[in-house]
Motif scaffolding. Structure first.
Motif: not given
Ligand SMILES: [Zn+2]
Length: 188
Positions: A22, A25, A29, A184-185
């Motif tokens: 990701c 982040c 994931h 947001g990923h």
């Molecule tokens: Zn993420």
């Protein structure tokens, strides 16, 4: 020469099956995951869950499965499932649907026993805006409770709605990655 399936496998479908790194982040994931709303959009109380067993039908209450607003509006944490082409598992939006008080009490009574209420399915309003659908008002759904305390499934009622079409026809792996990006990923 690899067939078309293997070419697809390396793309979005492969990212859903094997997980991806990701960019937002900056961590890996795992395989396809749900995107969840932690509370119904109308909730303005503390961002903290009380335990389910503390449920009160008066005033305001929020746990990981139940929500009450002003002793008047009752919500249940649900999953809105969407099939994904090429995947065995469904993608899901974790989201909140209303129940009228009578049905909420029936739902809560059956929750601990793990049984599906015989009165189900129930009418429900979906109360999260769900990016990228950006619903501006509650959306009419059918709520189907499931056995063993699995979260109930929501199905959008109006057949012409884009969410109903997604639930009926399924979506592409690329579309799931688009959902991840707007939440947001973003895949690196
Ligand atoms: Zn993420």
């Amino acid at each position: 020469m690899p067939g078309p399936f293997r070419l697809v496998e390396g793309g979005a479908l492969g990212k859903l099956r094997r997980g991806y790194h990701c960019a937002d982040c900056d961590e890996p994931h795992g395989e396809m995951f749900h995107l969840s709303s932690w509370a119904p959009d109308p909730w303005t109380g503390p961002e903290q869950y009380e335990p389910n067993h503390a449920l009160r039908l008066e005033g305001d209450f929020l746990s990981e499965d139940f929500c009450v607003l002003g002793g008047q509006y009752f919500f249940v944490r649900c999953v809105l499932p969407i099939p994904v082409h090429g995947m065995d598992e469904e993608f899901g939006f974790g989201c909140w649907g209303t129940l009228k008080r009578e049905n909420f009490e029936i739902y809560v009574d059956h929750f601990d026993t793990g049984r599906v209420p015989p009165q189900a399915p129930f009418f429900s309003w979906l109360c999260n805006s769900l990016k990228p659908f950006d619903l501006r008002e509650p959306l009419a759904c059918t709520m189907q409770p499931r056995a063993e305390r699995q979260r109930p499934h929501l199905h959008v009622t109006a057949p012409e709605h884009p969410l109903a079409a997604a639930q009926r026809d399924g979506i592409s792996p690329e579309e799931v990655l688009r959902y991840y990006t707007v939440h947001g990923h973003r895949p690196a």
